[in-house]
Write a protein that holds these residues in place. Structure first.
Motif, PDB file in Angstrom:
ATOM      1  N   PRO A 170       0.816  -1.213   0.000  1.00 29.51           N
ATOM      2  CA  PRO A 170       0.000   0.000   0.000  1.00 29.51           C
ATOM      3  C   PRO A 170       0.850   1.263   0.000  1.00 29.51           C
ATOM      4  O   PRO A 170       1.662   1.463   0.894  1.00 29.51           O
ATOM      5  N   GLU A 171       0.687   2.090  -1.001  1.00 26.68           N
ATOM      6  CA  GLU A 171       1.296   3.423  -0.994  1.00 26.68           C
ATOM      7  C   GLU A 171       0.206   4.451  -1.274  1.00 26.68           C
ATOM      8  O   GLU A 171       0.472   5.534  -1.763  1.00 26.68           O
ATOM      9  N   GLY A 172      -1.029   4.050  -1.063  1.00 28.57           N
ATOM     10  CA  GLY A 172      -2.117   4.998  -1.187  1.00 28.57           C
ATOM     11  C   GLY A 172      -2.767   5.073  -2.553  1.00 28.57           C
ATOM     12  O   GLY A 172      -3.634   5.899  -2.771  1.00 28.57           O
ATOM     13  N   GLN A 192       3.514  -1.029  -5.887  1.00 29.64           N
ATOM     14  CA  GLN A 192       3.453   0.440  -5.861  1.00 29.64           C
ATOM     15  C   GLN A 192       4.800   0.992  -5.407  1.00 29.64           C
ATOM     16  O   GLN A 192       5.131   2.144  -5.645  1.00 29.64           O
ATOM     17  N   SER A 193       5.560   0.135  -4.752  1.00 30.15           N
ATOM     18  CA  SER A 193       6.965   0.403  -4.396  1.00 30.15           C
ATOM     19  C   SER A 193       7.490  -0.905  -3.815  1.00 30.15           C
ATOM     20  O   SER A 193       6.704  -1.774  -3.444  1.00 30.15           O
ATOM     21  N   PRO A 194       8.806  -1.058  -3.703  1.00 27.85           N
ATOM     22  CA  PRO A 194       9.318  -2.320  -3.108  1.00 27.85           C
ATOM     23  C   PRO A 194       9.299  -2.298  -1.577  1.00 27.85           C
ATOM     24  O   PRO A 194      10.053  -3.035  -0.948  1.00 27.85           O
ATOM     25  N   GLN A 195       8.440  -1.452  -0.992  1.00 30.02           N
ATOM     26  CA  GLN A 195       8.486  -1.192   0.443  1.00 30.02           C
ATOM     27  C   GLN A 195       8.658  -2.443   1.316  1.00 30.02           C
ATOM     28  O   GLN A 195       9.596  -2.523   2.098  1.00 30.02           O
ATOM     29  N   THR A 196       7.758  -3.419   1.188  1.00 26.51           N
ATOM     30  CA  THR A 196       7.841  -4.545   2.124  1.00 26.51           C
ATOM     31  C   THR A 196       9.086  -5.394   1.846  1.00 26.51           C
ATOM     32  O   THR A 196       9.699  -5.919   2.759  1.00 26.51           O
ATOM     33  N   PHE A 216       4.494   0.999  -9.814  1.00 23.53           N
ATOM     34  CA  PHE A 216       3.265   1.045 -10.612  1.00 23.53           C
ATOM     35  C   PHE A 216       2.115   1.502  -9.728  1.00 23.53           C
ATOM     36  O   PHE A 216       1.846   0.877  -8.703  1.00 23.53           O
ATOM     37  N   ARG A 217       1.466   2.578 -10.121  1.00 21.20           N
ATOM     38  CA  ARG A 217       0.332   3.051  -9.323  1.00 21.20           C
ATOM     39  C   ARG A 217      -0.813   3.416 -10.252  1.00 21.20           C
ATOM     40  O   ARG A 217      -0.638   4.230 -11.156  1.00 21.20           O
ATOM     41  N   ASP A 218      -1.930   2.792 -10.012  1.00 16.21           N
ATOM     42  CA  ASP A 218      -3.090   3.041 -10.865  1.00 16.21           C
ATOM     43  C   ASP A 218      -3.898   4.180 -10.274  1.00 16.21           C
ATOM     44  O   ASP A 218      -4.812   3.958  -9.494  1.00 16.21           O
ATOM     45  N   THR A 230       9.841   5.732 -12.023  1.00 13.75           N
ATOM     46  CA  THR A 230      11.044   5.141 -11.436  1.00 13.75           C
ATOM     47  C   THR A 230      11.393   5.803 -10.107  1.00 13.75           C
ATOM     48  O   THR A 230      11.332   7.026  -9.987  1.00 13.75           O
ATOM     49  N   GLN A 231      11.725   4.966  -9.152  1.00 14.59           N
ATOM     50  CA  GLN A 231      12.176   5.467  -7.849  1.00 14.59           C
ATOM     51  C   GLN A 231      13.620   5.047  -7.601  1.00 14.59           C
ATOM     52  O   GLN A 231      14.040   3.979  -8.038  1.00 14.59           O
ATOM     53  N   ILE A 232      14.338   5.889  -6.884  1.00 19.49           N
ATOM     54  CA  ILE A 232      15.599   5.441  -6.288  1.00 19.49           C
ATOM     55  C   ILE A 232      15.190   5.021  -4.886  1.00 19.49           C
ATOM     56  O   ILE A 232      14.813   5.865  -4.068  1.00 19.49           O
ATOM     57  N   ASP A 233      15.189   3.735  -4.635  1.00 22.79           N
ATOM     58  CA  ASP A 233      14.594   3.212  -3.419  1.00 22.79           C
ATOM     59  C   ASP A 233      15.707   2.726  -2.486  1.00 22.79           C
ATOM     60  O   ASP A 233      16.578   1.978  -2.927  1.00 22.79           O
ATOM     61  N   CYS A 234      15.688   3.139  -1.243  1.00 27.27           N
ATOM     62  CA  CYS A 234      16.817   2.835  -0.349  1.00 27.27           C
ATOM     63  C   CYS A 234      16.322   2.397   1.025  1.00 27.27           C
ATOM     64  O   CYS A 234      15.259   2.841   1.467  1.00 27.27           O
ATOM     65  N   LYS A 452      -0.498   8.732   6.937  1.00 23.99           N
ATOM     66  CA  LYS A 452      -0.066   9.887   6.138  1.00 23.99           C
ATOM     67  C   LYS A 452       1.041   9.455   5.169  1.00 23.99           C
ATOM     68  O   LYS A 452       1.048   9.848   4.011  1.00 23.99           O
ATOM     69  N   HIS A 453       1.966   8.633   5.626  1.00 19.81           N
ATOM     70  CA  HIS A 453       3.032   8.150   4.735  1.00 19.81           C
ATOM     71  C   HIS A 453       2.658   6.754   4.261  1.00 19.81           C
ATOM     72  O   HIS A 453       2.122   6.595   3.180  1.00 19.81           O
ATOM     73  N   HIS A 454       2.902   5.749   5.043  1.00 17.03           N
ATOM     74  CA  HIS A 454       2.358   4.413   4.791  1.00 17.03           C
ATOM     75  C   HIS A 454       2.315   3.650   6.105  1.00 17.03           C
ATOM     76  O   HIS A 454       2.890   4.119   7.099  1.00 17.03           O
ATOM     77  N   GLY A 491      11.324  13.288  -2.695  1.00 19.00           N
ATOM     78  CA  GLY A 491      11.545  12.017  -2.021  1.00 19.00           C
ATOM     79  C   GLY A 491      10.969  12.050  -0.630  1.00 19.00           C
ATOM     80  O   GLY A 491      10.680  13.119  -0.084  1.00 19.00           O
ATOM     81  N   GLY A 492      10.796  10.855  -0.086  1.00 19.02           N
ATOM     82  CA  GLY A 492      10.275  10.786   1.265  1.00 19.02           C
ATOM     83  C   GLY A 492      10.505   9.411   1.831  1.00 19.02           C
ATOM     84  O   GLY A 492      10.699   8.443   1.088  1.00 19.02           O
ATOM     85  N   GLY A 493      10.518   9.346   3.137  1.00 19.05           N
ATOM     86  CA  GLY A 493      10.707   8.044   3.766  1.00 19.05           C
ATOM     87  C   GLY A 493      10.419   8.143   5.232  1.00 19.05           C
ATOM     88  O   GLY A 493       9.864   9.144   5.713  1.00 19.05           O
ATOM     89  N   GLY A 536      15.191   1.905   8.593  1.00 17.84           N
ATOM     90  CA  GLY A 536      14.464   3.023   8.003  1.00 17.84           C
ATOM     91  C   GLY A 536      14.970   3.257   6.605  1.00 17.84           C
ATOM     92  O   GLY A 536      15.995   2.696   6.197  1.00 17.84           O
ATOM     93  N   GLY A 537      14.247   4.069   5.860  1.00 20.85           N
ATOM     94  CA  GLY A 537      14.677   4.277   4.476  1.00 20.85           C
ATOM     95  C   GLY A 537      14.005   5.472   3.850  1.00 20.85           C
ATOM     96  O   GLY A 537      13.364   6.298   4.528  1.00 20.85           O
ATOM     97  N   ILE A 538      14.144   5.507   2.556  1.00 17.45           N
ATOM     98  CA  ILE A 538      13.662   6.669   1.802  1.00 17.45           C
ATOM     99  C   ILE A 538      13.584   6.265   0.333  1.00 17.45           C
ATOM    100  O   ILE A 538      14.263   5.325  -0.093  1.00 17.45           O
ATOM    101  N   ALA A 539      12.746   6.955  -0.417  1.00 17.30           N
ATOM    102  CA  ALA A 539      12.713   6.724  -1.868  1.00 17.30           C
ATOM    103  C   ALA A 539      12.579   8.071  -2.563  1.00 17.30           C
ATOM    104  O   ALA A 539      11.914   8.983  -2.058  1.00 17.30           O
TER     105      ALA A 539
END
Ligand code: ASP
Length: 592
Positions: A170-172, A192-196, A216-218, A230-234, A452-454, A491-493, A536-539
């Protein structure tokens, strides 16, 4: 050998050399018995000269725009030099040429200022990409990518791929789904992101992970969004917010310097979410210019000492308003009636949605003039000016109405005035961190709380106790942060939850019961049982970062093959129906 050099390579030092070039015909100019052709490839443009001898051969085998040709010839000095072209001192006196492929006349000119509209350019994107402006954008994108990877490598990050065929993260937004043939009636979701996954990698002990990855977000494609981007995911383990801000501030300093030659030698400013919202009207403030919002009437400390806070004046628009906000526009007291009327129309547009605009001119001679002189005497106008830190010669613009709308409208008006005064120079990079976001956001329509974030974002440790009290949700702050550049969130995380019970509490707060939480996120909750480290991280939005560094507003021209506003690839004509056989294999019926 197809070529000895590229079309961007030859210089005056190469005079008299015999060379071979290959490329596309940009332009053809005939002057009596001689012809000039500009030959183009990815590297640049070189002028070719066909003299009398070859001209007759040209007549027999005519060449058109975008033909692919090969020429042999000698490098000679140009009489008419072109200082704008790196190859502008020389030209090629052609001795022989061959046509390698013919081309239809392109549907638009292959030049920076093309005559092709958006849809046409998208349909023929492979031609559009030949335009130097797009070539430069993609080159910049590549350089940013390389620079990011280099920096992260020096910091010990590993690039680890994560799958695309997954279960919802879930990224909203809505998920894109893919039917599974082997598992009838079941679907994968595209991430929607590689979060998990990045969190699981931390649990696996990988410590510092990154990926330059498609997400991918619909969602309805509001201005300048792409359904795949594309995200730079960290992600990092054993870190606190401070560590993340330091490492990634370093990333931005490195990239700005490496790609743009811009040296930022100070710590990025930090602003709390609350300050951003009340002083700039949004959570992605453009701090290239001041013109802060002054809350003349609000329900909190931001309007302390305001001369208008307690309805001291008898003006209905103000006394009935929930919120009154002013900005002080520098050096604009001399705005004419016409200019003010035009601004008033601007705030009345449906996108802004206000019913009027009040002004106070703080004249250079220290006198005041307001559109509401009748209700606000000169002394009161002066008090407002003092509250707003206004200088003589400035123009105060005031909006009043409901809180959220007025704030949003004023934040737009501030940006508009920044544009009009030329205060938003794209080459001026002013990054900042926005911190201390609320953990939850209240959703009015269905009386629920959303993240608010995820849902994996951790509350500030001192607020964890409040997770048991719904009345306190509004006040819980998150260990979450955004990086903002020139009015755009890039970016945010957050620091993550890493204990099962807190994660369960979070899901419960968001309205997921135990079974639902287990069904959707059992894998993560389970993993928390096996030694999850603090992490913790950020994208970062890679497409947008590139657009900003390229000084352009839209991300579309920094993506080789983007979708249009309806989410379509007009070149491929996708999405499209699939045939009966495929549907049968998938055991699907289209209910249209
Ligand atoms: N997954 C988050 C996002 O896409 C970023 C993060 O929290 O690392 O916004």
């Amino acid at each position: 050998m197809y070529r000895t050099h590229t079309c961007g390579e030859l210089r005056i030092e190469d005079l008299n050399n015999t060379i071979t070039l290959a490329g596309w015909v940009q332009t053809i100019r005939k002057f009596g018995s001689i012809t000039f052709i500009d030959l183009r490839d990815r590297y640049g443009i070189t002028q070719l000269l066909f003299n009398e001898l070859l001209n007759s051969k040209l007549d027999e085998t005519p060449i058109g725009r975008e033909y692919v040709i090969q020429v042999k010839g000698k490098v000679i000095e140009r009489t008419n030099k072109n200082p704008k072209l790196p190859t502008g001192d020389i030209e090629i006196e052609v001795t022989d040429f061959a046509i390698m492929n013919v081309a239809d006349t392109p549907p638009f000119t292959i030049e920076d200022n093309t005559d092709g509209g958006d849809e046409l350019r998208m349909k023929y994107r492979y031609l559009d990409l030949r335009r130097p402006v797009l070539r430069r954008n993609l080159e910049l994108r590549y350089k940013v990518n390389r620079s990011v990877r280099n920096y992260l490598d020096t910091q010990g990050f590993w690039d680890i791929e994560t799958p695309f065929l997954i279960k919802s993260t879930p990224e909203g937004a809505r998920d894109f789904v893919v039917p599974s043939r082997m598992n009838e009636g079941q679907f994968y979701a595209l991430p929607q992101s590689p979060q998990t996954f990045k969190q699981l990698l931390m649990i696996s002990g990988y410590d510092r992970y990154y990926q330059v990855v498609k997400c991918f977000r619909d969602e309805d494609l509001r201005a300048d969004r792409q359904p795949e981007f594309t995200q730079i995911d960290c992600e990092m383990s054993f870190v606190e917010q401070e560590d993340i801000l330091r490492i990634f501030e370093g990333l931005f300093k490195h990239v700005f310097n490496d790609v743009k030659g811009v040296n930022i030698d100070y710590a990025f400013p930090r602003m709390t979410w609350d300050d951003a919202m009340w002083n700039y009207g949004n959570d992605k403030p453009d701090i290239r210019f001041e013109m802060k919002l002054n809350n003349l009437k609000a329900r909190n400390k931001y309007s302390d000492n305001s001369p208008l806070a307690n309805d001291r004046i008898d003006f209905k628009v103000f006394s009935e308003a929930e919120s009154i906000i002013a900005i002080s526009v520098p050096g604009s007291a001399e705005y004419t009636r016409k200019q003010i009327d035009e601004l008033t129309e601007w705030v009345k547009r449906p996108q802004i949605g206000m019913s009027g605009l009040v002004y106070i001119k703080c004249n250079a001679d220290g006198t005041y003039k307001s559109s509401i002189d009748k209700f606000l005497n000169e002394e009161q106008q002066k008090q407002v000016a003092t509250f707003c830190n206004t200088n003589n010669g400035d123009l105060i613009l005031i909006l009043a109405g409901t809180e959220a709308r007025t704030r949003k409208a004023m934040s737009e008006l501030r940006l508009e005035m920044g544009n009009r005064l030329g205060l938003r120079n794209p080459d001026d990079y002013k990054p900042l961190w926005v911190i201390d976001f609320p953990l939850f956001e209240y959703i009015d329509e269905d009386n629920t709380w959303a993240a608010k974030h995820h849902p994996f974002t951790s509350p500030k440790p001192e607020h964890i106790g409040w997770m048991d009290d719904r009345a306190k949700y509004r006040d819980i702050l998150a260990n979450a942060y955004d990086i903002v550049l020139n009015g755009t969130e890039i970016g945010g995380g957050s620091i993550r939850i890493y204990q099962r019970d807190l994660q369960e509490k979070m899901f419960a707060a968001l309205g997921l019961n135990k079974e639902e939480a287990q069904e959707k996120f059992g894998f993560l909750l389970g993993a928390f049982e096996y030694g999850a480290p603090p992490h913790g991280g950020i994208a970062f939005g890679f497409d947008r970062l590139c657009a900003l560094l390229g000084g352009q507003e839209t991300i579309r021209d920094f993506i080789a093959f983007p979708k249009n506003n309806a989410g379509r690839d007009v070149m491929l004509d996708a999405p499209s129906a699939i045939d009966e056989k495929q549907l049968n294999e998938l055991k699907l019926k289209v209910a249209l």
